[in-house]
Design a protein around this motif. Structure first.
Motif, PDB file in Angstrom:
ATOM      1  N   GLU A  66       0.820  -1.198   0.000  1.00 62.89           N
ATOM      2  CA  GLU A  66       0.000   0.000   0.000  1.00 62.89           C
ATOM      3  C   GLU A  66       0.864   1.263   0.000  1.00 62.89           C
ATOM      4  N   ASN A  67       1.898   1.263   0.800  1.00 62.93           N
ATOM      5  CA  ASN A  67       2.886   2.340   0.846  1.00 62.93           C
ATOM      6  C   ASN A  67       4.105   1.802   1.572  1.00 62.93           C
ATOM      7  N   ARG A  68       5.075   2.653   1.822  1.00 63.51           N
ATOM      8  CA  ARG A  68       6.326   2.163   2.402  1.00 63.51           C
ATOM      9  C   ARG A  68       6.181   1.721   3.852  1.00 63.51           C
ATOM     10  N   LEU A  69       5.029   2.014   4.479  1.00 64.75           N
ATOM     11  CA  LEU A  69       4.824   1.634   5.873  1.00 64.75           C
ATOM     12  C   LEU A  69       3.736   0.585   6.071  1.00 64.75           C
ATOM     13  N   ASN A  70       3.052   0.193   4.980  1.00 61.53           N
ATOM     14  CA  ASN A  70       1.953  -0.767   5.106  1.00 61.53           C
ATOM     15  C   ASN A  70       1.992  -1.813   4.005  1.00 61.53           C
ATOM     16  N   ASN A 122       4.040  -1.943   8.990  1.00 60.01           N
ATOM     17  CA  ASN A 122       2.899  -2.750   9.433  1.00 60.01           C
ATOM     18  C   ASN A 122       2.596  -3.839   8.406  1.00 60.01           C
ATOM     19  N   PHE A 123       2.435  -5.058   8.899  1.00 57.34           N
ATOM     20  CA  PHE A 123       2.070  -6.186   8.046  1.00 57.34           C
ATOM     21  C   PHE A 123       0.651  -6.589   8.426  1.00 57.34           C
TER      22      PHE A 123
END
Length: 207
Positions: A66-70, A122-123
């Motif tokens: 989704e993005n670099r954090l999700n 976040n995974f």
């Protein structure tokens, strides 16, 4: 009916599915007389067992960035969810009281965990939990009020108490989600012989 899953000719038992089971339902009802004039108290008791199976997306192992954090993915090892439902309802004139208890076995919930190699990412995936219970008690009223010879107004109100029982692990700590919630619903129905019924409903809740 069975669905077998193989990888390089080897059967994966955890991912193979068996689509069978016994799902009974039972319902009984009676009428308790009351002294004086008017209708008695109607009672009904029911039990049912049912199941829901995970969707194809929930079983998918594809990873969506989704993005670099999700990051988001499914879980091919998900098991079907089984529900045991008990319902007791009492009705007297324009009042009713309904009590529903549901036990969910292997409930599927949306979960988010940090990647071991990068705690900032976040995974997000789906996971079966052991069980979850919830109780819903509803007290309501619905009465027809004659406005004129051709129009009827039906006010409605429901007071609901919802109480869950559920525990899960978060950051190696057990969390309880047992807080009850109180909700109030108000509604109105106006019916005339020459136009469709008009209705309006409002609701509020207190956690």
């Amino acid at each position: 009916m069975e669905s077998e899953y193989f990888v390089s000719g080897e059967r994966r038992n955890d991912q193979s599915r068996s689509y069978d089971g016994l799902f009974p339902s039972l319902a009984v009802s009676t009428q308790l007389p009351m002294r004086g004039e008017g209708a008695g108290v109607g009672l009904s008791l029911s039990y049912s067992k049912r199941t829901t199976r995970p969707s194809y997306w929930q079983l998918s192992s594809d990873v969506v960035y989704e993005n670099r954090l999700n990051m988001q993915t499914g879980n091919p090892y998900l098991q079907p969810v089984k529900y045991h439902q008990f319902n007791l309802t009492a009705m007297w004139r324009w009042l009713f009281l309904s009590t529903n208890f549901t036990r969910s076995i292997d409930p599927i919930l949306y979960t988010a965990e940090s990647l071991p190699e990068d705690s900032k990412v976040n995974f997000v995936t789906y996971k079966n939990y052991d069980h979850a219970d919830w109780l819903t008690v509803t007290l309501g009223a619905q009465k027809n009020v004659k406005i004129s010879s051709a129009a009827t107004w039906t006010p409605q109100w429901n007071v609901m108490l919802m109480k869950p029982w559920f525990k899960s692990q978060f950051l190696d700590e057990e969390k309880s989600f047992n807080r009850p919630m109180l909700a109030l619903q108000l509604g109105n129905i106006v019916a005339t012989p020459c136009s469709p019924s008009a209705s309006a409903k409002t609701s509020s809740s207190v956690g």
